[in-house]
Design a protein around this motif. Structure first.
Motif, short mmCIF file in Angstrom:
data_model
loop_
_atom_site.label_atom_id
_atom_site.label_comp_id
_atom_site.label_asym_id
_atom_site.label_seq_id
_atom_site.Cartn_x
_atom_site.Cartn_y
_atom_site.Cartn_z
N UNK A 76 0.84 -1.20 0.00
CA UNK A 76 0.00 0.00 0.00
C UNK A 76 0.87 1.25 0.00
N UNK A 77 1.91 1.24 0.81
CA UNK A 77 2.81 2.39 0.85
C UNK A 77 3.49 2.62 -0.50
N UNK A 78 3.92 1.55 -1.14
CA UNK A 78 4.56 1.67 -2.46
C UNK A 78 3.57 2.18 -3.50
N UNK A 79 2.35 1.69 -3.46
CA UNK A 79 1.32 2.14 -4.39
C UNK A 79 1.06 3.64 -4.20
N UNK A 80 1.04 4.08 -2.96
CA UNK A 80 0.79 5.49 -2.68
C UNK A 80 1.95 6.36 -3.17
N UNK A 81 3.18 5.95 -2.93
CA UNK A 81 4.31 6.76 -3.41
C UNK A 81 4.34 6.83 -4.93
N UNK A 82 4.00 5.74 -5.60
CA UNK A 82 3.93 5.75 -7.07
C UNK A 82 2.84 6.72 -7.54
N UNK A 83 1.71 6.74 -6.85
CA UNK A 83 0.62 7.65 -7.20
C UNK A 83 1.05 9.10 -7.00
N UNK A 84 1.81 9.37 -5.94
CA UNK A 84 2.32 10.72 -5.69
C UNK A 84 3.25 11.14 -6.83
N UNK A 85 4.15 10.26 -7.23
CA UNK A 85 5.06 10.59 -8.33
C UNK A 85 4.30 10.84 -9.63
N UNK A 86 3.25 10.07 -9.88
CA UNK A 86 2.42 10.31 -11.07
C UNK A 86 1.78 11.70 -11.02
N UNK A 87 1.28 12.08 -9.85
CA UNK A 87 0.69 13.42 -9.71
C UNK A 87 1.73 14.52 -9.89
N UNK A 88 2.92 14.29 -9.36
CA UNK A 88 3.98 15.29 -9.54
C UNK A 88 4.31 15.46 -11.02
N UNK A 89 4.37 14.36 -11.76
CA UNK A 89 4.62 14.45 -13.21
C UNK A 89 3.57 15.32 -13.90
N UNK A 90 2.33 15.23 -13.45
CA UNK A 90 1.25 15.99 -14.06
C UNK A 90 1.27 17.47 -13.66
N UNK A 91 1.72 17.76 -12.45
CA UNK A 91 1.63 19.13 -11.92
C UNK A 91 2.93 19.92 -12.04
N UNK A 92 4.07 19.25 -12.12
CA UNK A 92 5.35 19.94 -12.16
C UNK A 92 5.87 19.90 -13.59
N UNK A 93 5.56 20.95 -14.33
CA UNK A 93 6.00 21.03 -15.72
C UNK A 93 7.30 21.79 -15.85
N UNK A 94 7.85 21.79 -17.06
CA UNK A 94 9.10 22.52 -17.29
C UNK A 94 8.90 24.02 -17.14
#
Length: 119
Positions: A76-94
């Motif tokens: 569950x913890x690993x799934x949550x960290x992966x989801x956080x990284x996915x959200x960061x990819x969407x919100x943190x642009x160049x």
């Protein structure tokens, strides 16, 4: 609970961190069985950073820590960290002046001494 902390570089001032937090909270509810009204996120802007051996300016850093009550599985913890990284990819642009983004996330258990109150 959950206590979420985002530490981020000044080079990421362009990011809508409020939108990131509002997108993150439902994910924490879905993946980690938290209550939406209990999700709290603080975004902290760092000032002094060094990346690599040269300490050159240009890279940006963002690290998300999710502190939860104990009891979640490692999966569950690993799934949550992966989801956080996915959200960061969407919100943190160049953006100008940022050559790369070093993004990371971790889920940790709150210490058994953790207490809170609401007023």
């Amino acid at each position: 609970m959950p206590q979420i902390t985002v530490e981020r570089s000044p080079g990421l001032d362009h990011v809508d961190w409020n939108a990131f937090a509002l997108a993150l909270h439902p994910v924490v509810v879905e993946v980690a069985a938290a209550r939406l009204e209990a999700c709290k996120t603080r975004v902290l802007r760092t000032e002094d950073e060094v990346v690599g051996a040269t300490g050159s300016s240009g890279p940006a850093i963002v690290h998300v820590t999710l502190a939860l009550l104990a009891g979640r599985s490692d999966e569950t913890k690993a799934e949550l960290t992966e989801a956080v990284l996915d959200l960061l990819r969407k919100h943190v642009g160049p953006t100008d002046g940022v050559t790369s983004v070093h993004a990371s996330a971790e889920v940790r258990d709150l210490d058994p001494s953790y207490r809170k109150y609401e007023s």
